[in-house]
Design an enzyme around this catalytic site. Sequence first.
Site, PDB file in Angstrom:
ATOM      1  N   GLY A  88       0.776  -1.240   0.000  1.00  0.00           N
ATOM      2  CA  GLY A  88       0.000   0.000   0.000  1.00  0.00           C
ATOM      3  C   GLY A  88       0.810   1.293   0.000  1.00  0.00           C
ATOM      4  O   GLY A  88       0.225   2.371   0.119  1.00  0.00           O
ATOM      5  N   LYS A 197       5.089  -0.472 -14.420  1.00  0.00           N
ATOM      6  CA  LYS A 197       6.420  -1.078 -14.223  1.00  0.00           C
ATOM      7  C   LYS A 197       6.615  -2.225 -15.218  1.00  0.00           C
ATOM      8  O   LYS A 197       5.718  -3.030 -15.423  1.00  0.00           O
ATOM      9  CB  LYS A 197       6.521  -1.628 -12.804  1.00  0.00           C
ATOM     10  CG  LYS A 197       7.781  -2.475 -12.596  1.00  0.00           C
ATOM     11  CD  LYS A 197       8.228  -2.510 -11.179  1.00  0.00           C
ATOM     12  CE  LYS A 197       7.455  -3.487 -10.322  1.00  0.00           C
ATOM     13  NZ  LYS A 197       7.903  -3.373  -8.916  1.00  0.00           N
TER      14      LYS A 197
HETATM   15  C1  LIG Z   1       6.114  -4.621  -5.970  1.00  0.00           C
HETATM   16  S1  LIG Z   1       4.584  -5.054  -5.272  1.00  0.00           S
HETATM   17  C2  LIG Z   1       3.735  -3.522  -5.274  1.00  0.00           C
HETATM   18  C3  LIG Z   1       4.146  -2.591  -4.188  1.00  0.00           C
HETATM   19  C4  LIG Z   1       3.190  -1.429  -4.051  1.00  0.00           C
HETATM   20  N1  LIG Z   1       3.258  -0.532  -5.198  1.00  0.00           N
HETATM   21  C5  LIG Z   1       3.478  -0.615  -2.816  1.00  0.00           C
HETATM   22  O1  LIG Z   1       3.951   0.494  -2.958  1.00  0.00           O
HETATM   23  O2  LIG Z   1       3.217  -1.084  -1.723  1.00  0.00           O
HETATM   24  C6  LIG Z   1       3.830  -5.926  -6.605  1.00  0.00           C
HETATM   25  C7  LIG Z   1       2.385  -6.305  -6.335  1.00  0.00           C
HETATM   26  O3  LIG Z   1       1.809  -6.835  -7.534  1.00  0.00           O
HETATM   27  C8  LIG Z   1       0.801  -7.720  -7.128  1.00  0.00           C
HETATM   28  N2  LIG Z   1       0.355  -8.598  -8.222  1.00  0.00           N
HETATM   29  C9  LIG Z   1       1.093  -9.545  -8.854  1.00  0.00           C
HETATM   30  N3  LIG Z   1       0.331 -10.185  -9.768  1.00  0.00           N
HETATM   31  C10 LIG Z   1      -0.906  -9.613  -9.713  1.00  0.00           C
HETATM   32  C11 LIG Z   1      -2.116  -9.855 -10.408  1.00  0.00           C
HETATM   33  N4  LIG Z   1      -2.214 -10.829 -11.348  1.00  0.00           N
HETATM   34  N5  LIG Z   1      -3.198  -9.100 -10.114  1.00  0.00           N
HETATM   35  C12 LIG Z   1      -3.117  -8.130  -9.159  1.00  0.00           C
HETATM   36  N6  LIG Z   1      -1.990  -7.863  -8.453  1.00  0.00           N
HETATM   37  C13 LIG Z   1      -0.888  -8.598  -8.728  1.00  0.00           C
HETATM   38  C14 LIG Z   1       1.462  -8.490  -6.002  1.00  0.00           C
HETATM   39  O4  LIG Z   1       0.495  -9.142  -5.208  1.00  0.00           O
HETATM   40  C15 LIG Z   1       2.226  -7.403  -5.269  1.00  0.00           C
HETATM   41  O5  LIG Z   1       1.503  -6.908  -4.186  1.00  0.00           O
END
Ligand SMILES: C[S@@+](CC[C@H](N)C(=O)[O-])C[C@H]1O[C@@H](n2cnc3c(N)ncnc32)[C@H](O)[C@@H]1O
Length: 247
Positions: A88, A197
């Site tokens: 988050g 990203k």
């Molecule tokens: C690098 S983290 C994001 C960090 C976030 N921007 C923050 O600042 O806290 C990547 C996120 O992408 C999510 N994610 C990966 N595959 C996904 C999908 N198919 N649908 C939704 N979310 C996904 C993961 O669960 C993870 O929480």
Amino acid sequence: MYAWRSLRLGRKSNPTQSLCWVVHRYYVKGKTASSSRWLERQHKDRYVRLASQDNYRSRSAYKLIQIEDKFCFLKKNSVIVDLGAAPGAWSQVVSERVNLDDAAESSRIIAVDVKDIKPIPGVTIVSNADVLQAETLTKTMAAMAPFVQADVILSDMAPSASGNHSFDHYRIMELARAALGISLSLLPSNAGVFLCKILEGREKKEFTAQLKRHFEVVREFRPPACRQNSSELYVIAWSRLKVSNTN
Ligand SMILES: C[S@@+](CC[C@H](N)C(=O)[O-])C[C@H]1O[C@@H](n2cnc3c(N)ncnc32)[C@H](O)[C@@H]1O
């Protein structure tokens, strides 16, 4: 094997002499070594320390802050969708920047992720939502109501790293294409911002070409907060074109 069999049969054995024990020790030792490497890296990382001082949920916050400081796309009175939002930190930054207290009536922040996200003041959470499933768009639109269009779509989505760069690149590009699909459904013509990203790799060129077919301006940026050994970067696209040439 001997140890397991002895255990099942209730016999006593010397576990240090069994293959199982050796495998178990090797596994635990390997895990401990990689966990302590991770801990050491986290400890040394200035953005991890800053995040804990500034009460952000992850160091990712500084990537968004640096991108926003350069491109200034978060405005008051906006509808912003944060895809892959867990835990988050980006949504925290967005809610600070759009200053929700002043503009709660005309702003909306929607945080979407397959994982759970703990509540964030002023942010509507859509958890257990996989962007690769069509119903996630419907859930996101329901969370946006009464707004029907968004101003900004953010995607910091990433699959868990496998260690195989080509595989990770392929999977993140699949998420990036899904995020683009959602953007094209939610952003109005001649407006809107899409920030996403990706990882360097063979599909990057085709993806940026696709963005150029749908948006007036497309840029790449690698904020200083990206880890040095990572090949991640962000693409940012403005102003959705009215007529899309192809998909
Ligand atoms: C690098 S983290 C994001 C960090 C976030 N921007 C923050 O600042 O806290 C990547 C996120 O992408 C999510 N994610 C990966 N595959 C996904 C999908 N198919 N649908 C939704 N979310 C996904 C993961 O669960 C993870 O929480």
